[in-house]
Every structure is written in structure tokens, then in C-alpha cells.
Design a protein around this motif. Structure first.
Motif, PDB file in Angstrom:
ATOM      1  N   ASP A 166       0.846  -1.187   0.000  1.00  0.00           N
ATOM      2  CA  ASP A 166       0.000   0.000   0.000  1.00  0.00           C
ATOM      3  C   ASP A 166       0.886   1.243   0.000  1.00  0.00           C
ATOM      4  O   ASP A 166       1.392   1.639   1.055  1.00  0.00           O
ATOM      5  CB  ASP A 166      -0.917  -0.009   1.224  1.00  0.00           C
ATOM      6  CG  ASP A 166      -1.892   1.164   1.220  1.00  0.00           C
ATOM      7  OD1 ASP A 166      -1.796   2.030   0.327  1.00  0.00           O
ATOM      8  OD2 ASP A 166      -2.768   1.210   2.112  1.00  0.00           O
ATOM      9  N   PRO A 167       1.110   1.870  -1.153  1.00  0.00           N
ATOM     10  CA  PRO A 167       1.978   3.054  -1.195  1.00  0.00           C
ATOM     11  C   PRO A 167       1.468   4.192  -0.318  1.00  0.00           C
ATOM     12  O   PRO A 167       2.258   4.926   0.278  1.00  0.00           O
ATOM     13  CB  PRO A 167       1.960   3.450  -2.681  1.00  0.00           C
ATOM     14  CG  PRO A 167       1.559   2.209  -3.406  1.00  0.00           C
ATOM     15  CD  PRO A 167       0.626   1.491  -2.481  1.00  0.00           C
ATOM     16  N   GLN A 168       0.153   4.350  -0.214  1.00  0.00           N
ATOM     17  CA  GLN A 168      -0.408   5.430   0.590  1.00  0.00           C
ATOM     18  C   GLN A 168      -0.065   5.245   2.061  1.00  0.00           C
ATOM     19  O   GLN A 168       0.353   6.184   2.742  1.00  0.00           O
ATOM     20  CB  GLN A 168      -1.919   5.485   0.416  1.00  0.00           C
ATOM     21  CG  GLN A 168      -2.609   6.609   1.178  1.00  0.00           C
ATOM     22  CD  GLN A 168      -2.209   7.976   0.648  1.00  0.00           C
ATOM     23  OE1 GLN A 168      -2.252   8.215  -0.551  1.00  0.00           O
ATOM     24  NE2 GLN A 168      -1.820   8.876   1.533  1.00  0.00           N
ATOM     25  N   ALA A 169      -0.208   4.033   2.561  1.00  0.00           N
ATOM     26  CA  ALA A 169       0.109   3.768   3.961  1.00  0.00           C
ATOM     27  C   ALA A 169       1.583   3.982   4.238  1.00  0.00           C
ATOM     28  O   ALA A 169       1.974   4.483   5.283  1.00  0.00           O
ATOM     29  CB  ALA A 169      -0.291   2.336   4.332  1.00  0.00           C
ATOM     30  N   THR A 170       2.433   3.644   3.276  1.00  0.00           N
ATOM     31  CA  THR A 170       3.872   3.816   3.454  1.00  0.00           C
ATOM     32  C   THR A 170       4.236   5.281   3.563  1.00  0.00           C
ATOM     33  O   THR A 170       5.019   5.689   4.405  1.00  0.00           O
ATOM     34  CB  THR A 170       4.629   3.194   2.260  1.00  0.00           C
ATOM     35  OG1 THR A 170       4.336   1.795   2.222  1.00  0.00           O
ATOM     36  CG2 THR A 170       6.128   3.394   2.395  1.00  0.00           C
TER      37      THR A 170
END
Length: 216
Positions: A166-170
């Protein structure tokens, strides 16, 4: 007639909303395989066992986060310099071939929790003339595989195998993103724009229907 037209347009909008193509594609992080063609990195849809590199060839591996809508990340090194860097100390042999590999473990922002990507390395594999890319790679790198899929190289990553990412969570995680350039931007969500489009479409259908009733 107007009612049938309105219902048809409504059905089309509902079908479009339900199509998988409208949903945001999942992103996975895994080892991506690259070969060199005409001096340029080219992503290979084939596994290394399906390639038979010649003497002097270069192959690359990059641990990257990709999805169906985004291009993979090519190795960071210029392919023209890799063979000399990796194989200059390995003498040629007419009965063997030398193939250089670059192993790029990617950036910290896509690393599994608690892991740090190893530095980029170049390696020289020497094997028989009919050896395939997998056999050569396996001779110089410790591989962890699962159902024929390369999950880890030299124990990186330690546990996972093509895990969803999940790029957003990262990017929202201070422990990962603080002080680290974000090379993988979060994918834009298609849900909000699509909801707006559906609302506009429904309003247009309703307006068309009532207009036809007034003018009938």
C-alpha cells in the motif's frame, strides 16, 4: 420511449461502475527481471529459466512495487558498465560463458517493515554454454523460491513473497518516510471521481426523463 432511454442510460452507468477496470489496481512488491536489448534495459515477461544469455550478457533484478497500471523500475546502473565491473577479473573460456548480474534491492520506502534493502551489487556468473539465466543466477545468489517464483535473493526480503503493498500507507508512516525521498507516489483513487461521474450521470438521466414528459 423516454422512460426506456433513461433506464438504458442508467444501466450503462451501473455497469461501468461495476467493471473491475474502474477499481484501483492492487500493488505488489517483488523481484522484477530485466534483460538488455540494444544497450537498454527491457523488462522481461519471461522467467530467467526461459532465457539463454550469451557470453558477455547482462541481466538485472530489481525489488520494486508495481501494479497493472504502472511500469516497473529498471535497474539503477547503466547496463554498459555492468559486465566490465562484474566480470573483469573472470578470464574467458571457450567452453564457458560469463554473464553479469546487477541485484538492486530497491529503496527503503518499499522495504518490508523492519528491513533495510542491501546495497546494489554486481556479480559475475560463469557457466556452461547452454546454461539458462536461472541456473547462472542460482550459482552466485542464494535464492528462496515458491512454486517456481523467486521470492528472495540473499535473504531479502526475509519472509514475504510477492506481498501486497500500500503506497499510501507507506507515505503516511513517519518511521518509514521521514527523511526518505518518496520514489513511489500513491496511486490516485478512482472511487471519488467515479462517484461524482455517477451522480452527474444520474442527474442527467433524470433531467432528460422529466424534460421528455413535459414536452410529450
Amino acid at each position: 420511449m423516454a422512460q426506456r432511454t433513461a433506464l438504458t442510460l442508467l444501466a450503462v452507468i451501473i455497469v461501468l461502475f461495476a467493471m473491475p477496470g474502474w477499481a484501483q489496481a492492487s500493488t505488489y512488491r517483488f523481484w522484477n527481471f530485466w534483460v538488455v536489448e540494444s544497450g537498454q534495459w527491457v523488462y522481461s515477461p519471461l522467467g530467467p529459466a526461459s532465457t539463454f544469455p550469451t557470453d558477455g550478457s547482462v541481466q538485472g533484478w530489481v525489488f520494486a512495487a508495481t501494479d497493472a497500471d504502472s511500469a516497473s523500475v529498471a535497474p539503477s546502473m547503466d547496463p554498459a558498465a555492468i559486465f566490465d565491473s562484474a566480470c573483469s577479473a573472470t578470464p574467458g573460456d571457450p567452453e564457458l560463458k560469463r554473464v553479469a548480474f546487477v541485484i538492486d534491492s530497491g529503496s527503503l520506502d518499499i522495504a518490508p517493515d523492519g528491513e533495510v534493502p542491501p546495497a546494489v551489487t554486481v556479480l559475475c556468473a560463469s557457466g556452461v554454454l547452454d546454461a539458462n539465466g536461472y541456473e547462472l543466477l542460482n550459482s552466485v545468489v542464494d535464492l528462496r523460491t515458491e512454486n517456481g517464483f523467486i521470492c528472495a535473493m540473499n535473504s531479502y526480503p526475509a519472509m514475504e513473497c510477492s506481498a501486497e503493498f500500500d503506497p499510501q500507507a507507506t507515505q503516511e508512516s513517519p518511521s518509514v518516510s521521514e527523511g526518505v525521498p518518496q520514489e513511489t507516489p500513491p496511486p490516485s483513487s478512482s472511487v471519488a471521481p467515479l462517484g461524482t461521474a455517477v451522480a452527474i450521470g444520474l442527474a442527467a438521466v433524470a433531467g432528460f426523463y422529466f424534460w421528455r414528459r413535459r414536452t410529450a
